[in-house]
Design a protein around this motif. Structure first.
Motif, PDB file in Angstrom:
ATOM      1  N   CYS A  58       0.851  -1.190   0.000  1.00 32.85           N
ATOM      2  CA  CYS A  58       0.000   0.000   0.000  1.00 32.85           C
ATOM      3  C   CYS A  58       0.886   1.238   0.000  1.00 32.85           C
ATOM      4  O   CYS A  58       1.875   1.325   0.731  1.00 32.85           O
ATOM      5  CB  CYS A  58      -0.892  -0.024   1.243  1.00 32.85           C
ATOM      6  N   CYS A  63      -4.667   3.158   4.053  1.00 31.69           N
ATOM      7  CA  CYS A  63      -5.947   2.994   3.366  1.00 31.69           C
ATOM      8  C   CYS A  63      -6.913   2.233   4.269  1.00 31.69           C
ATOM      9  O   CYS A  63      -6.655   1.094   4.656  1.00 31.69           O
ATOM     10  CB  CYS A  63      -5.749   2.231   2.052  1.00 31.69           C
ATOM     11  N   ARG A  64      -7.994   2.873   4.610  1.00 34.72           N
ATOM     12  CA  ARG A  64      -9.023   2.274   5.452  1.00 34.72           C
ATOM     13  C   ARG A  64     -10.387   2.738   4.961  1.00 34.72           C
ATOM     14  O   ARG A  64     -10.540   3.900   4.591  1.00 34.72           O
ATOM     15  CB  ARG A  64      -8.875   2.714   6.915  1.00 34.72           C
ATOM     16  N   ARG A  66     -13.972   4.262   5.214  1.00 32.73           N
ATOM     17  CA  ARG A  66     -14.649   5.148   6.151  1.00 32.73           C
ATOM     18  C   ARG A  66     -16.087   4.672   6.278  1.00 32.73           C
ATOM     19  O   ARG A  66     -16.882   4.853   5.376  1.00 32.73           O
ATOM     20  CB  ARG A  66     -14.593   6.593   5.644  1.00 32.73           C
ATOM     21  N   TRP A  72     -10.305   5.098  -0.140  1.00 32.47           N
ATOM     22  CA  TRP A  72      -8.856   5.223  -0.258  1.00 32.47           C
ATOM     23  C   TRP A  72      -8.438   5.678  -1.657  1.00 32.47           C
ATOM     24  O   TRP A  72      -9.126   5.458  -2.644  1.00 32.47           O
ATOM     25  CB  TRP A  72      -8.175   3.904   0.098  1.00 32.47           C
ATOM     26  N   CYS A  77      -4.294  -0.373  -3.670  1.00 33.35           N
ATOM     27  CA  CYS A  77      -5.546  -0.790  -3.028  1.00 33.35           C
ATOM     28  C   CYS A  77      -6.737  -0.585  -3.959  1.00 33.35           C
ATOM     29  O   CYS A  77      -7.691  -1.375  -3.949  1.00 33.35           O
ATOM     30  CB  CYS A  77      -5.737  -0.024  -1.718  1.00 33.35           C
ATOM     31  N   TRP A  97     -16.925  -3.287   2.794  1.00 33.61           N
ATOM     32  CA  TRP A  97     -15.492  -2.982   2.774  1.00 33.61           C
ATOM     33  C   TRP A  97     -14.930  -2.821   4.182  1.00 33.61           C
ATOM     34  O   TRP A  97     -13.740  -3.038   4.406  1.00 33.61           O
ATOM     35  CB  TRP A  97     -15.245  -1.709   1.969  1.00 33.61           C
ATOM     36  N   ASP A  98     -15.796  -2.442   5.132  1.00 35.09           N
ATOM     37  CA  ASP A  98     -15.303  -2.256   6.489  1.00 35.09           C
ATOM     38  C   ASP A  98     -14.931  -3.576   7.157  1.00 35.09           C
ATOM     39  O   ASP A  98     -14.387  -3.581   8.266  1.00 35.09           O
ATOM     40  CB  ASP A  98     -16.316  -1.491   7.342  1.00 35.09           C
ATOM     41  N   CYS A 100     -12.630  -5.300   5.845  1.00 32.63           N
ATOM     42  CA  CYS A 100     -11.274  -5.523   5.340  1.00 32.63           C
ATOM     43  C   CYS A 100     -10.263  -4.491   5.832  1.00 32.63           C
ATOM     44  O   CYS A 100     -10.600  -3.351   6.150  1.00 32.63           O
ATOM     45  CB  CYS A 100     -11.269  -5.494   3.810  1.00 32.63           C
ATOM     46  N   SER A 101      -8.999  -4.920   5.803  1.00 27.55           N
ATOM     47  CA  SER A 101      -7.864  -4.016   5.967  1.00 27.55           C
ATOM     48  C   SER A 101      -7.137  -3.981   4.624  1.00 27.55           C
ATOM     49  O   SER A 101      -6.313  -4.867   4.333  1.00 27.55           O
ATOM     50  CB  SER A 101      -6.925  -4.518   7.068  1.00 27.55           C
ATOM     51  N   GLU A 111      -8.121 -11.493   4.154  1.00 26.74           N
ATOM     52  CA  GLU A 111      -8.606 -10.117   4.094  1.00 26.74           C
ATOM     53  C   GLU A 111      -9.356  -9.879   2.784  1.00 26.74           C
ATOM     54  O   GLU A 111     -10.297  -9.085   2.736  1.00 26.74           O
ATOM     55  CB  GLU A 111      -7.450  -9.132   4.231  1.00 26.74           C
ATOM     56  N   GLY A 122     -14.761  -7.795  10.627  1.00 29.37           N
ATOM     57  CA  GLY A 122     -13.511  -7.047  10.693  1.00 29.37           C
ATOM     58  C   GLY A 122     -12.421  -7.692  11.519  1.00 29.37           C
ATOM     59  O   GLY A 122     -11.240  -7.639  11.164  1.00 29.37           O
TER      60      GLY A 122
END
Length: 306
Positions: A58, A63-64, A66, A72, A77, A97-98, A100-101, A111, A122
């Motif tokens: 990354c 990148c996370r 929201r 991101w 990513c 998506w939340d 994932c990391s 992931e 999560g």
């Protein structure tokens, strides 16, 4: 001492149906753990082989998502996101998506797997920490699972939802017959997976076992044969009832976790509130369960007081 409340619940045929159907899901997920891990590892390897640029780290390491939004800006990513959607059978549905990391997508295949699962994954680090719903949704939505008919997977998911969203925790005999037929069709899809042959046998045994108990004696289980549930003595009977109580706890814990998980969707939140109210009433009406889930009952009370 075995609680009288548990013994009474085990003499309610439709509650027993709910319990047995839920136990089948616990059996099913144990067989799906190695299968899904192996497939997602292969899926991840294939993505990296065909798109070597995905091996780059990354660019921001920050990148996370929201909330549930893929916000991101990192090119690596973003490329992962594009490929994940390209292999999603229904990319227009909500992708959580939340779960994932994104910075870990290049090194951790699980992931990537979590992008195809329901909300609340999560903190999950592998298949062995997933419930049946998460694994079934993964198989349904990720097109790497080519050997399994998605239609049959969706039928199992629907039965699972019927079961876990039942306000009364009771299932009718006709529902059980249709459920058993669907599970048989589903397990047949995995004839090439050694673990699933055992799963199919255990499910058949669970759906035919009699979990009735003799309330007057408080200690005798009638004709329990599934998975070694054969009793001919007081000690064996108590051990069996304790085992059934453990299954019950696992199922109720899964239901509570799902209902207590916050959701931004207003309709879902309204539905969950009603279910929580009914489930809280059920737990309070059964003193043994009320004591076991006292922390969860406090959480339910707090939500209802808002």
């Amino acid at each position: 001492m075995v609680s009288e409340e548990l013994l009474l619940r085990l003499n309610d045929s439709e509650y027993k149906n709910w319990l047995k159907a839920g136990r089948c899901l616990l059996i099913l997920k144990s067989g799906l753990h190695p299968f899904t891990s192996q497939h997602m590892r292969g899926f991840h390897r294939d993505l990296l082989t065909h798109s070597p640029g995905l091996r780059r780290p990354c660019e921001t390491n920050a990148c996370r998502p929201r909330g549930n939004k893929p916000s991101w800006a990192c090119r690596v990513c973003s490329e992962w996101k594009t490929l994940i959607l390209a292999h999603h059978r229904q990319p227009n549905v909500t992708v959580h998506w939340d779960n994932c990391s994104p910075p870990s997508w290049g090194t951790d295949f699980w992931e990537v797997a979590k992008a195809y699962m329901p909300r609340g994954q999560g903190k999950v680090k592998g298949a062995n920490q997933c419930d049946a719903s998460a694994l079934l949704n993964l198989i349904n939505f990720c097109d790497y699972f080519q050997t399994v008919d998605p239609k049959i997977v969706r039928e199992v998911i629907q039965y699972r939802n019927d079961l876990m969203h039942s306000c009364e925790l009771r299932m009718k005999d006709e529902w059980m017959r249709r459920y058993q037929t669907t599970l048989k069709h589903f397990v047949r899809q995995f004839s090439h997976v050694p673990q699933m042959a055992t799963v199919g046998k255990e499910i058949d045994e669970m759906l035919t076992v009699d979990l009735s108990v003799c309330v007057s004696g408080l200690d005798q289980m009638d004709a329990a044969t599934a998975q070694g549930l054969e009793c001919d003595s007081f000690g064996q009977s108590r051990a069996i009832v304790d085992l059934v109580s453990q299954w019950e706890t696992e199922l109720l814990q899964e239901k509570l976790q799902e209902l207590l998980h916050t959701d931004d969707d207003e309709d879902a939140e309204t539905r969950d509130t009603e279910q929580l109210k009914r489930l809280g009433g059920f737990l309070q009406a059964n003193r043994d369960l009320g004591e076991r889930f006292s922390a969860e009952l406090q959480a339910i009370d707090s939500l209802q007081a808002r």
